[in-house]
Design an enzyme around this catalytic site. Sequence first.
Site, mmCIF file in Angstrom:
data_model
loop_
_atom_site.group_PDB
_atom_site.id
_atom_site.type_symbol
_atom_site.label_atom_id
_atom_site.label_comp_id
_atom_site.label_asym_id
_atom_site.label_seq_id
_atom_site.Cartn_x
_atom_site.Cartn_y
_atom_site.Cartn_z
ATOM 1 N N SER A 40 0.749 -1.250 -0.133
ATOM 2 C CA SER A 40 -0.017 0.031 -0.214
ATOM 3 C C SER A 40 0.989 1.328 0.025
ATOM 4 C CB SER A 40 -0.690 0.005 1.208
ATOM 5 O OG SER A 40 -1.419 1.117 1.280
ATOM 6 N N ILE A 43 1.169 2.924 3.461
ATOM 7 C CA ILE A 43 1.945 2.643 4.288
ATOM 8 C C ILE A 43 3.485 2.568 4.059
ATOM 9 C CG2 ILE A 43 2.650 0.743 5.741
ATOM 10 C CD1 ILE A 43 0.098 -0.820 5.143
ATOM 11 N N VAL A 48 15.652 3.062 6.604
ATOM 12 C CA VAL A 48 16.949 3.785 7.165
ATOM 13 C C VAL A 48 18.206 2.843 6.531
ATOM 14 C CG1 VAL A 48 15.749 4.948 8.678
ATOM 15 C CG2 VAL A 48 16.505 2.577 9.334
ATOM 16 N N LYS A 79 31.423 1.904 -0.347
ATOM 17 C CA LYS A 79 31.573 1.733 0.938
ATOM 18 C C LYS A 79 32.793 0.533 1.062
ATOM 19 C CE LYS A 79 29.781 -0.305 5.317
ATOM 20 N NZ LYS A 79 28.477 -0.649 6.232
ATOM 21 N N THR A 345 24.007 -4.874 8.814
ATOM 22 C CA THR A 345 23.475 -6.183 8.355
ATOM 23 C C THR A 345 22.117 -6.183 8.083
ATOM 24 O OG1 THR A 345 23.164 -6.635 10.704
ATOM 25 C CG2 THR A 345 25.334 -7.171 9.831
ATOM 26 N N ILE A 347 20.096 -5.085 5.824
ATOM 27 C CA ILE A 347 19.791 -5.503 4.045
ATOM 28 C C ILE A 347 20.489 -7.061 3.849
ATOM 29 C CG2 ILE A 347 20.231 -4.816 1.770
ATOM 30 C CD1 ILE A 347 19.929 -2.045 2.555
#
Length: 498
Positions: A40, A43, A48, A79, A345, A347
Amino acid sequence: MNGDTIRKLIILGGGTAGWMTAALAARVLGKVIDITLVESEKIGTVGVGEATIPPISLFNQSLGLDEQAFLKATKATIKLGIQFENWLQQGSSYMHAFGAIGKHLPFCDFHHLWLRSRHNGDTSSLWDYSLNYQAAIRNKFAPLTQIAGTNLPGLSYAYHFDAALYARFLRRYSENNGVKRVEGTVREVQVRADNGFVDSLQLESGQTVDGDLFIDCSGLSALLIEKTLNTGFEDWSHWLPCDRAITVPGTAKKPIVPYTRAIAHAAGWQWCIPLRHRTGNGMVYSSRFWSDEQARNTLMHNLDSKALSEPGVIRFRTGRRRAQWNKNVVSIGLSSGFLEPLESTSIHLIQSAATRLIQTFPHRGIRPCEVEEFNRQSQVEMEHIRDFIILHYKANQRRDGAFWQACESMDIPFGLSDKIALFRDTGKIFRDYNDLFSEMAWQQVMIGQGVLPGDHHIIADSLSQAQLQELMANLKTLINGSVNRLPDHEQFLPDERE
């Protein structure tokens, strides 16, 4: 055993978790099952998760994604590691750098050579021998598989990216590969009377979405795995005391550094993640030791770029579902549990759960043996990551507040306690084969947090003092020479004007 053939896979929830799962399932299983994702627009997602670890490149490669297209679409940067500031004590700094350090001997990791050299008066840092670290602090990067003229590995890297843009990127990929998206909010979950399995989702629109296997990517609400199936939760807040986060985006900074910063404060820690279009900022903290206002004020006072919005508070509880797969529901992402983002960690846990689901995918019905193995692997993985994060809090020498003193004095899991004791006495690290973090990762955090071994491996003594000095000097020369030849990090990133 449920003997129904699995033909319809229903994913509840979009965001990073939903669309990563949908993309992988479409890539691997799209020719044999129907995949539908229900989400939806009303929502929102937590969104982050902006920092990743190196296995994300394997995920992208498995989907056949073009790296430059991915970097451009997600405003991504490179990174090379995570810099921890003020964690051991005020003013201290070290990096958990990805990739190799130095050169190993057979059966003897490089840090034992460094320890022997240090015992003989060498003042070099362990990170003098890390290609990733030296490149990171000089803002250098280019893909490098090997140090030229040697068999030493090159740079290992991950990404910082905008999680919402990554989800959007994977949505396009998934829909192009046959995933059907249904817009809607769940009004009711229908459960089968005979076995308690989820049968269908009743949407507010009146539409019914039925399926054989359901993936719960509904985030912290855990609509299917918990609110429907009452799976239960194992609380780890006695080991991981932070239970809230405040987030605020900031303007982009120059130069764009190729590493994440994790900056410890009086009752928590601040992240700083460089993207192309903005800087990701947040404060993870314990509500037992700080009010929301104290955390907010500390974060805003320590921003190094202009805030782009008002800060938002996220409340969470660290721990895991007692079963990540229950009946015909598999929880992926925040619905399966939460480990704070200290080592980036979140993801990866989505990636590993989606991969594990493909590996154990039930073909002719859901078999308890497959469910049990999936859950066993999930539990072991989360416990290993949990212990690695606990180490950062436990091994501190800060004397400036009740929060850090409580962390230093807390009881910790026996396995972690034994690992610390072994390393402190002997310098030896042993990890389970399925531990996400390598021996070199454990070594860096142990040493960075002040757990300095009193001994080194006997194999390190097989070199003469002259041989050891020559080796250490040559390694520094090789690493510095390689870094000097690398271009600036930003030269690798795609031109956004194109």
